[in-house]
Design an enzyme around this catalytic site. Structure first.
Site, PDB file in Angstrom:
ATOM      1  N   ALA A  65      51.767  73.101  34.868  1.00 24.62           N
ATOM      2  CA  ALA A  65      51.927  72.082  33.845  1.00 24.62           C
ATOM      3  C   ALA A  65      53.160  71.236  34.158  1.00 24.62           C
ATOM      4  O   ALA A  65      53.921  71.532  35.076  1.00 24.62           O
ATOM      5  CB  ALA A  65      52.052  72.731  32.470  1.00 24.62           C
ATOM      6  N   GLY A 110      49.606  76.789  34.803  1.00 28.57           N
ATOM      7  CA  GLY A 110      48.394  76.162  34.315  1.00 28.57           C
ATOM      8  C   GLY A 110      47.344  75.967  35.381  1.00 28.57           C
ATOM      9  O   GLY A 110      46.146  75.937  35.092  1.00 28.57           O
ATOM     10  N   GLU A 113      45.505  79.102  35.596  1.00 27.18           N
ATOM     11  CA  GLU A 113      44.649  79.224  34.416  1.00 27.18           C
ATOM     12  C   GLU A 113      43.397  78.363  34.524  1.00 27.18           C
ATOM     13  O   GLU A 113      42.327  78.760  34.045  1.00 27.18           O
ATOM     14  CB  GLU A 113      45.462  78.864  33.169  1.00 27.18           C
ATOM     15  N   GLU A 133      55.075  81.578  34.651  1.00 30.82           N
ATOM     16  CA  GLU A 133      55.763  80.991  33.502  1.00 30.82           C
ATOM     17  C   GLU A 133      57.005  81.754  33.062  1.00 30.82           C
ATOM     18  O   GLU A 133      57.935  81.161  32.487  1.00 30.82           O
ATOM     19  CB  GLU A 133      54.796  80.886  32.311  1.00 30.82           C
TER      20      GLU A 133
END
Length: 257
Positions: A65, A110, A113, A133
């Site tokens: 992200a 992300g 993910e 993260e």
């Protein structure tokens, strides 16, 4: 279809969505996520039977992200960002036909993910994956805490999340995080062959098979994802979140509480 940082090419029932921000290692800012959401919705209502997700350039699938955007978010703003990320990831997961992640490089946070939301994951030999993260003071917020353990098992998932471990393509295959590893220069061709084969299968039977396979996890996954969103956004405004993201952007070691 082309929309600046996102391109979608549809050919013989296969839609290939490419995140095209190679200078930013395909990191997902708000605009890119919004374009992805629109593109996936378009593919769903179009003629695509199979969706391939990949990143542009030679280095990254999706490096994660947008940390520069996240650093100063309030909890409500973080919640909105989590919701946007979840809508995109859930749109991939709920695509009617099979979805394939062509992991051509870094797939962190992300990006990992996004790959987890796909039905199949094919990695280049150069790929590296991880839920990283923890090192910026937060946790996975777009499904990683729920989907990872379903692939690699509980303890392996805990180790990856707790330590922010990064695994290379070979190790990712050994733990079940990816289905296969291919030579970097053959990745696109190999994924195209798989996608073409799947697109030739009976459409309604494939959709039914996917729904049946998803039903194994659907109810507990939904509850877990709701918990993850609340917990993830609640970490914004903490010292460790601010410090972790500032240290990342300033290229220094963080000083966590």
């Amino acid at each position: 279809m082309t929309d600046e940082t996102v391109t979608v090419d549809v050919d013989d029932g296969v839609a290939t969505l490419t995140i095209d921000r190679p200078d930013a290692l395909n990191a997902l800012d708000v605009a890119t996520l919004e374009r992805m959401e629109t593109a996936i919705d378009g593919a769903k209502t179009g003629d695509a039977r199979v969706l391939v997700v990949t990143g542009a350039g030679e280095k990254a699938f999706v490096a994660g992200a947008d940390i520069s955007y996240m650093r100063d978010l309030t909890t409500p703003e973080a919640q909105a960002y989590a919701e946007l990320g979840h809508r995109v990831v859930d749109a991939i997961a709920s695509f009617p036909g099979p979805t394939i992640a062509a992991i051509n490089g870094y797939a962190f946070g992300g990006g990992c993910e996004l790959a987890l939301a796909c039905d199949l994951r094919v990695a280049s030999e150069r790929a590296t994956l991880g839920q990283t993260e923890i090192d910026i003071g937060i946790i996975p917020g777009w499904g990683g805490t729920q989907r990872l353990s379903r692939l690699v098992g509980d303890e392996t998932a805990r180790r990856m999340v707790f330590f922010g471990e990064r695994v290379d393509a070979t190790d990712a295959h050994e733990i079940g995080l990816v289905g296969e590893v291919v030579a970097h220069n053959r990745l696109n061709e190999h994924v195209a062959d798989i996608a073409e084969e799947l697109a030739a299968k009976p459409r309604f039977a494939l959709t039914a098979a996917k729904r049946a396979l998803d039903a194994v996890h659907e109810d507990p996954l939904s509850a877990g994802l709701q918990f993850e969103r609340r917990t993830w956004s609640g970490l914004f405004g903490t010292h460790d979140q601010r410090e972790g993201m500032s240290a990342f952007l300033e290229k220094r070691d963080p000083d966590f509480e």
